[in-house]
Design an enzyme around this catalytic site. Structure first.
Site, short mmCIF file in Angstrom:
data_model
loop_
_atom_site.label_atom_id
_atom_site.label_comp_id
_atom_site.label_asym_id
_atom_site.label_seq_id
_atom_site.Cartn_x
_atom_site.Cartn_y
_atom_site.Cartn_z
N HIS A 193 0.85 -1.20 0.00
CA HIS A 193 0.00 0.00 0.00
C HIS A 193 0.88 1.25 0.00
CE1 HIS A 193 -3.27 2.62 0.38
NE2 HIS A 193 -3.69 2.37 1.62
N ASP A 245 2.87 7.13 -7.92
CA ASP A 245 3.96 6.67 -7.06
C ASP A 245 5.32 6.95 -7.69
OD1 ASP A 245 2.17 5.54 -5.10
OD2 ASP A 245 1.82 3.89 -6.48
N HIS A 259 -1.78 1.19 -13.18
CA HIS A 259 -2.57 1.37 -11.95
C HIS A 259 -3.68 0.34 -11.94
CE1 HIS A 259 -4.72 3.33 -8.67
NE2 HIS A 259 -3.66 4.10 -8.49
#
Length: 434
Positions: free
Chosen positions: A274, A369, A313
């Site tokens: 996560h 990210d 994603h």
């Protein structure tokens, strides 16, 4: 089968192949209530049908008006507003107000909101002593997790979650103290003295001051870094029912105080699957090692020999709407800090990925990210701090969901069912018989 037409309401007719019985299950907002399945039985002793959904990937556990995502079309909206518009025109605290209150503030409301947050940025001196108790090399996320949870003992009135005015005070305290605790964790890990908040600075500017101030009388953050961090915070403020948000709601369903509930969210974010995604990006860039190795690495992605991180994603099929604004923010940061070897590798990887046939065909584009890792690395933060930097803005989303859950009359103590797979009705034998 679903009712005719395109309506999200109607009825689903289910025929039980075991008994031949037919059941009409009501559809509301494109979903059936799982409890309706319990009426489907094979006998009077049967407790009814259950839905089996590991990781709850196909189960709606709540109704929420906080964040809307359409992964197919690349849509992310906070309270109905597109995230890219909010990032372009608003500050993070303005967006936090929106998430928590449901509407964008007026100028007067925003001024009052910012002042309330500034009033609560300091933590009790005993919190500082508490953090001194951690080892010198304690992981910053572990320190943030422990210190946020510890705040519940400093504000025992927070246990009265039915006090609406009290809930608002705790929400403001959490927003205000998250950057302070995060910066203290960083300074502790770096072996540096803690820096107290400077409430003359903005939310992002104050964080930069607490992270980086040394001997100067007044820390003056570069406005480009300040704004880039604010944009990244807006992009990370909420993302619907993530693992950490679900943890906040599940633990919060016990009617525990918000500090303990948010500590559960931080604990979920601590996990590498996560909150560890940005950290994994930097590790990937380090493995690539050189710009000269990028082409070989990209080729390896296609044949499965290279481990790719920070691309694609699991929610957005076409594109992530946050990427253009965060990518632009990253460029602003590099203009201030310059680039490093890892950033140069990342930029070359980005360039190749946008033109490589396999990447284009599979829609493997850099995700948030990827750019978050580059921004935090350019700011000189160690990878262990990346999750902490995500937890700071995500607190506003967690708070919004916690407040929503507390007011939702349908929410009860979380207690999922299970499908038991173990042995039954075994005869006990005393220890002398075993």
């Amino acid at each position: 089968m679903p009712s005719a037409g395109n309506s999200r309401n109607g009825a689903l007719t289910v025929i039980d192949g075991r008994t031949g019985e037919s059941f009409a299950l009501a559809i509301a907002d494109g979903a059936i209530r799982a409890s309706q399945l319990r009426q489907i039985r094979t006998s009077d002793d049967d407790t009814g049908l259950l839905s089996y959904d590991p990781a709850l990937r196909s189960t709606a556990s709540c109704r929420s008006a906080v964040t809307y995502i359409d992964g197919e079309r690349g849509v992310l909206q906070y309270r109905g507003y597109p995230v890219n518009q909010l990032a372009t025109g608003s500050s993070y605290l303005e967006v936090a107000y929106l998430l928590i209150h449901g509407e964008l503030p007026t100028p007067a409301q925003l001024e009052e909101w910012i002042e309330l947050v500034r009033m609560h940025t300091f933590v009790h001196e005993n919190v500082k002593r508490f953090m001194h108790g951690f080892r010198h090399d304690a992981h910053p996320m572990g320190m943030l997790l422990g210190s946020v949870g510890a705040l519940s003992t400093f504000y025992p009135e927070a246990r009265d979650v039915d006090d609406r005015a009290g809930r608002r005070v705790q929400a403001i305290r959490l927003l205000a103290k998250m950057p302070t605790l995060a910066a203290f964790a960083y300074r502790h890990n770096a072996g540096q003295p803690y820096v107290y908040p400077d409430n003359e600075l903005s939310y992002a500017g104050n964080l930069l001051s607490m992270l980086y101030k040394m001997t100067e009388l007044k820390y003056e953050p570069d406005p480009r870094l300040e704004r880039a961090l604010d944009i990244l915070f807006i992009a990370h403020a909420d993302h619907e029912q993530t693992c950490s948000t679900t943890a906040v709601r599940s633990v919060g369903s016990s009617r525990v105080d918000p500090y303990s509930a948010l500590a559960a969210g931080i604990a979920a974010l601590y996990g590498p699957l996560h909150g560890g995604a940005a950290e994994a990006v930097l590790a990937m860039l380090a493995r690539i090692g050189s710009i000269d190795n990028v082409s070989a690495f990209v080729a390896g992605v296609g044949d499965g020999s290279s481990e790719l991180r920070g691309f694609g994603h699991n929610v957005y099929v076409s594109h992530d709407p946050r990427i253009p604004i965060v990518r632009e923010a990253a460029a602003e940061v590099f203009a201030v800090t310059g680039t490093s070897r890892l950033i140069e590798i990342a930029l070359e990887l980005e360039r190749v990925a946008f033109s490589d046939h396999y990447f284009v065909e599979c829609q493997l584009y850099p995700n948030i990210d990827f750019y978050s890792a580059l921004i935090y690395h350019a700011l000189g933060l160690p990878p262990a701090m990346f999750g902490v930097m995500l937890a700071i803005p995500r607190a506003s989303g967690w708070i919004a969901h916690w407040l929503e859950m507390v007011d939702d009359p349908e929410q009860q103590l979380a207690r999922p069912k299970q499908i038991y797979t173990g042995r039954r009705d075994r005869r006990y034998r005393s220890i002398s018989e075993r």
